[in-house]
Design a protein around this motif. Structure first.
Motif, PDB file in Angstrom:
ATOM      1  N   LEU A 185      -8.568  -2.585   5.595  1.00 57.91           N
ATOM      2  CA  LEU A 185      -9.563  -3.303   4.803  1.00 57.91           C
ATOM      3  C   LEU A 185      -8.986  -4.602   4.247  1.00 57.91           C
ATOM      4  CD1 LEU A 185     -12.301  -3.509   3.361  1.00 57.91           C
ATOM      5  CD2 LEU A 185     -11.324  -2.108   1.502  1.00 57.91           C
ATOM      6  N   ALA A 186      -7.777  -4.528   3.693  1.00 59.58           N
ATOM      7  CA  ALA A 186      -7.160  -5.713   3.110  1.00 59.58           C
ATOM      8  C   ALA A 186      -6.922  -6.793   4.156  1.00 59.58           C
ATOM      9  CB  ALA A 186      -5.836  -5.323   2.437  1.00 59.58           C
ATOM     10  N   VAL A 218      -6.140  -6.007  -2.813  1.00 55.66           N
ATOM     11  CA  VAL A 218      -7.121  -5.124  -2.190  1.00 55.66           C
ATOM     12  C   VAL A 218      -6.443  -3.822  -1.756  1.00 55.66           C
ATOM     13  CG1 VAL A 218      -8.726  -4.843  -0.264  1.00 55.66           C
ATOM     14  CG2 VAL A 218      -8.533  -7.056  -1.424  1.00 55.66           C
ATOM     15  N   ALA A 219      -5.267  -3.931  -1.152  1.00 53.39           N
ATOM     16  CA  ALA A 219      -4.542  -2.749  -0.678  1.00 53.39           C
ATOM     17  C   ALA A 219      -4.153  -1.843  -1.841  1.00 53.39           C
ATOM     18  CB  ALA A 219      -3.297  -3.173   0.098  1.00 53.39           C
ATOM     19  N   SER A 263      -5.455   7.127   3.573  1.00 56.34           N
ATOM     20  CA  SER A 263      -5.530   6.122   2.501  1.00 56.34           C
ATOM     21  C   SER A 263      -4.721   4.884   2.852  1.00 56.34           C
ATOM     22  CB  SER A 263      -5.020   6.725   1.191  1.00 56.34           C
ATOM     23  OG  SER A 263      -5.828   7.803   0.779  1.00 56.34           O
ATOM     24  N   LEU A 295      -8.616   5.608  -3.454  1.00 58.38           N
ATOM     25  CA  LEU A 295      -8.952   6.487  -2.332  1.00 58.38           C
ATOM     26  C   LEU A 295      -8.049   7.712  -2.258  1.00 58.38           C
ATOM     27  CD1 LEU A 295     -10.742   6.904   0.141  1.00 58.38           C
ATOM     28  CD2 LEU A 295      -9.129   5.487   1.462  1.00 58.38           C
ATOM     29  N   ALA A 350      -5.579  -1.633  -4.916  1.00 60.75           N
ATOM     30  CA  ALA A 350      -6.762  -1.029  -5.539  1.00 60.75           C
ATOM     31  C   ALA A 350      -7.358   0.060  -4.660  1.00 60.75           C
ATOM     32  CB  ALA A 350      -7.794  -2.109  -5.827  1.00 60.75           C
ATOM     33  N   THR A 351      -7.469  -0.199  -3.362  1.00 61.46           N
ATOM     34  CA  THR A 351      -8.074   0.777  -2.456  1.00 61.46           C
ATOM     35  C   THR A 351      -7.224   2.037  -2.360  1.00 61.46           C
ATOM     36  OG1 THR A 351      -9.014  -1.048  -1.167  1.00 61.46           O
ATOM     37  CG2 THR A 351      -9.005   1.131  -0.139  1.00 61.46           C
ATOM     38  N   THR A 352      -5.909   1.869  -2.230  1.00 61.99           N
ATOM     39  CA  THR A 352      -5.012   3.027  -2.145  1.00 61.99           C
ATOM     40  C   THR A 352      -5.063   3.842  -3.428  1.00 61.99           C
ATOM     41  OG1 THR A 352      -3.524   1.749  -0.714  1.00 61.99           O
ATOM     42  CG2 THR A 352      -2.652   3.771  -1.682  1.00 61.99           C
ATOM     43  N   SER A 357       0.828  -1.203   0.000  1.00 63.99           N
ATOM     44  CA  SER A 357       0.000   0.000   0.000  1.00 63.99           C
ATOM     45  C   SER A 357       0.863   1.254   0.000  1.00 63.99           C
ATOM     46  CB  SER A 357      -0.929  -0.008   1.215  1.00 63.99           C
ATOM     47  OG  SER A 357      -1.718   1.153   1.274  1.00 63.99           O
ATOM     48  N   THR A 379      -6.479   3.029   5.874  1.00 64.75           N
ATOM     49  CA  THR A 379      -7.774   2.457   5.486  1.00 64.75           C
ATOM     50  C   THR A 379      -7.596   1.265   4.554  1.00 64.75           C
ATOM     51  OG1 THR A 379      -8.854   4.617   5.690  1.00 64.75           O
ATOM     52  CG2 THR A 379      -9.987   2.942   4.380  1.00 64.75           C
ATOM     53  N   ALA A 380      -6.749   1.423   3.538  1.00 62.57           N
ATOM     54  CA  ALA A 380      -6.529   0.346   2.574  1.00 62.57           C
ATOM     55  C   ALA A 380      -5.926  -0.880   3.251  1.00 62.57           C
ATOM     56  CB  ALA A 380      -5.618   0.824   1.444  1.00 62.57           C
TER      57      ALA A 380
END
Length: 497
Positions: A446-447, A462-463, A439, A470, A465-467, A406, A442-443
């Motif tokens: 969540l991951a 997941v980390a 970011s 976001l 994509a979210t980072t 991330s 949170t990432a």
């Protein structure tokens, strides 16, 4: 001097110091400065550092586990895919570090986290790299005890770990030149020894190379082939973030982005493809040989925990590879253990000193110097071993892999997407980039939650994509540059003696 960058965020780069001439300056090794163009070097030389850091017994064991979980064919396919992923990630974050001329965690000040926020990057990276320093010290200690038949004791620990610690203090002290020479020499030596030991294992096992490379999955407990492939991918990809950040510490010395690519992609191929191939040959063939020797020698078998020879061999591969290699190949195996681990330990200690230097400077605005932080890193590694918390740290490696991935994504997105390749200019730097901090946390949360709940094994995806989604959303809307933070002035230019 302050200027307005196109995104209206006043930023700073560390003063570019002149080439190092005095001993003190060489030891400091631009830890808090931008590396000048005159000190830059080519990618093929820098490749020794990433290849050396990744070709260790820990990575070899992970590579062997990947092919045991997924089967050799699928495992090597996963290795090839991860080599591309890790190489691309390392190239991108290394390019940002090269542009800035700073180490990975110092670069996070200007792209993603801010001057105080980069303390978070230093904590993430330092915990991971120091834990590897401790883990690999413990492997060398246990392997040495096994070779000489010594019992664990305070005296033996002081002797063996004391000698090792002196080496990890001296060799990384004198800057990148000595680190690169040491890593290059030992990487070449260990490469030859890896091939020799693989030959010993295969020839002694009675199995052919073709038979070994054609083996299917060997570990039960998975829902199907897709589940096995995901598990294998998660194992290798977990190393990618750490290798990318470590590579960025050396990318600051690269002349061009192409040199960064040579270093990052080459190191990723070694770690994710070549080492798993050798690990598969050595572990699968060597386990047969070591198992036979344990069955035929009760005294030898008594030195290892486990109810059966198979359990003893599995324990040696995962927890005491030094003993495994000594039983398999004698003095050659012992030489391999030290050659493979020593080069990585020098690189680990070097990068740990850089991240800890940024950590202290980010918190206090002052730095006691890289040499002091090198001592702190080695002391922390010894404390981990003495405290017996290595098994606990091992359970955190997945989470740390998600955090490092991330973090890499955050710096890449800030430079390439938000800033559109505009380097940070002279001026002040945000104390905390709240969009980046939120970011990253949170990432990663969540991951890790999705991994622990069994929703997916691929927390690193997941980390990423979210980072990637976001951070631009926050940075370009509710948390633009300067929101809820103060600015730190530019660092005074240092005069190098």
């Amino acid at each position: 001097m302050s200027v307005d960058t196109p995104d209206s965020s006043p930023r700073t780069v560390p003063a570019a110091a002149p080439p190092k001439t005095g001993l003190g300056a060489v030891i400091e090794d631009y830890a808090l400065e931008s590396v000048p163009e005159s000190a830059r070097r080519g990618g093929w030389g820098l490749l020794w550092n990433t290849a050396g850091a990744g070709s260790t017994l820990v990575v070899l064991s992970v590579g062997a586990a990947v092919t045991l979980i997924a089967g050799v064919g699928w495992g090597l396919a996963v290795g090839a895919a991860t080599a591309l992923f890790g190489g691309g990630l390392g190239w991108a974050v290394g390019h940002v570090s090269r542009v800035q001329g700073t180490s990975s965690t110092l670069t996070a000040r200007y792209y993603g986290l801010g001057s105080r926020g980069s303390v978070l990057a230093s904590l993430i990276f330092a915990v991971m790299i120091v834990s590897f320093l401790a883990l690999e010290n413990a492997m060398l200690y246990n392997g040495t005890l096994f070779l000489f038949g010594w019992a664990p004791s305070l005296g033996n620990a002081v002797l063996i770990l004391g000698v090792l610690t002196v080496l990890w203090l001296v060799l990384p002290t004198f800057g990148i030149s000595l680190v690169q020479r040491t890593s290059g020499l030992l990487t070449a030596v260990s490469a030859v020894l890896f091939v020799v030991v693989a030959g010993i294992a295969v020839s002694s096992s009675g199995r052919s190379v073709g038979a070994i490379l054609g083996s299917g999955p060997g570990v039960p407990g998975f829902a199907g082939q897709a589940d096995r492939v995901q598990a294998a991918l998660a194992l290798l990809a977990g190393i990618a973030g750490a290798l990318a950040l470590l590579g960025a510490d050396f990318a600051r010395y690269a002349r061009t982005s192409k040199d960064v690519g040579v270093m990052a992609v080459g190191g990723s191929i070694v770690v994710n493809l070549l080492v798993p191939i050798l690990g598969t040959l050595i572990v699968q063939a060597g386990s047969v040989v070591v198992g036979i020797r344990l069955n035929s020698d009760p005294a030898l078998a008594a030195t290892q925990p486990g109810a059966s020879a198979e359990e003893k061999v599995a324990g040696m591969v995962s927890a005491n590879p030094g003993a495994f290699f000594v039983v398999l190949a004698g003095a050659v195996g012992f030489a391999l253990v030290y050659a493979a681990q020593a080069k990585a330990q020098v690189v680990n200690a070097y990068s740990a000193s850089l991240s800890l230097t940024n950590l202290v400077d980010g918190l206090t605005g002052r730095s006691p110097g890289r040499l002091v932080m090198l001592v702190v890193a080695n002391a922390a590694a010894l404390a981990m071993i003495a405290g017996g918390i290595l098994n606990v740290l091992a359970s955190w490696l997945d989470a740390l892999g998600i955090l490092t991935t991330s973090l890499c994504t955050l710096m890449i997105v800030d430079y390439f997407v938000v800033r559109r390749r505009r380097p940070a200019g002279p001026g002040a730097v945000e104390r905390v980039n709240w969009a980046g901090v939120l970011s990253l946390l949170t990432a990663s949360a969540l991951a890790e939650t999705l991994v622990l709940s069994g929703v997916t094994r691929l927390g690193f995806l997941v980390a990423i994509a979210t980072t990637a989604v976001l951070y631009p959303a926050l940075r370009l809307t509710v948390l633009p540059p300067g929101r809820w933070t103060r600015l730190d002035g530019p660092r005074p230019e240092k005069v190098t003696p």
